[in-house]
Scaffold this active site. Sequence first.
Site, PDB file in Angstrom:
ATOM      1  CG  ASP A   7      -1.966   1.297   1.152  1.00  0.00           C
ATOM      2  OD1 ASP A   7      -3.197   1.467   0.643  1.00  0.00           O
ATOM      3  OD2 ASP A   7      -1.474   1.732   1.911  1.00  0.00           O
ATOM      4  CD  GLU A   9      -2.001   5.835   2.131  1.00  0.00           C
ATOM      5  OE1 GLU A   9      -3.061   6.961   1.686  1.00  0.00           O
ATOM      6  OE2 GLU A   9      -2.768   5.198   3.570  1.00  0.00           O
ATOM      7  CG  HIS A 153      -7.084   5.818   4.233  1.00  0.00           C
ATOM      8  ND1 HIS A 153      -7.368   4.780   3.324  1.00  0.00           N
ATOM      9  CD2 HIS A 153      -7.794   6.709   4.224  1.00  0.00           C
ATOM     10  CE1 HIS A 153      -8.388   4.962   2.932  1.00  0.00           C
ATOM     11  NE2 HIS A 153      -8.937   6.139   3.046  1.00  0.00           N
ATOM     12  CG  ASP A 158      -5.087   1.302   4.538  1.00  0.00           C
ATOM     13  OD1 ASP A 158      -5.637   0.905   5.943  1.00  0.00           O
ATOM     14  OD2 ASP A 158      -5.317   2.801   4.208  1.00  0.00           O
TER      15      ASP A 158
END
Length: 236
Positions: A7, A9, A153, A158
């Site tokens: 994941d 960001e 998040h 995640d």
Amino acid sequence: MRQVVLDTETTGLEVRQGHRLVEIACVELVERRLTGRHYQTYLNPDRVIDEGARLVTGIEDEFLLDKPRFPDVVDEFLGFVDGAELIIHNASFDIGFLDAELLRLGPARGRIGDRCSVLDTLAMARERYPGQRNSLDALCKRLGVDNSRRELHGGLIDAQLLADVYLAMTSGQVGFDLGFDVSAEQRDVIVVRPASLQVRPHVLHASADESQLHEQRLDDLDKSAGGQSLWRRLHD
């Protein structure tokens, strides 16, 4: 079989507008079992974070000022994922940002697809649950995966949740974070900058007014797009 659940960001949604990575997080599965090995780092993107991304992630510009840049960690990251099957929710988004970072370093390191195969859990979920919401939160609820720790998040949480969702979607077996409950002596852990989820300072939760303004902004984007906006499609 070695798989890496990944994941990221970012500072915003559009890599073509120069948005950059601010976090990469991965957890390892071997033969469909969490091993406890994981990789995580924050990144200095050399640009400001969009307000929408800040509200979603809780990451502030000031927090990233002393973090490494992508060229500083690229070899560590590629060493962790090399040869694995990557499991990503909405893979085109994350791969697009990773490939853009690699491209900035020149052709020598190639693209992610040169090193890894990719499985997109969003595409898998849309095929299995047509017409339903298939965000990570929606899948956690549908499949009985506890996501109560996910207030904002964050890459590592995640990735852990997505690992459980993937296992539940493909076999009904949920990992229950087994790889993250064993002692340090029992596992081989790769963690970089920072070592845990608790080190993120000054996380500000959106107030009710801010959340309402955020939703109003998304509604405006939907109207201007003549349907569901890109932000909502990416998080559906």
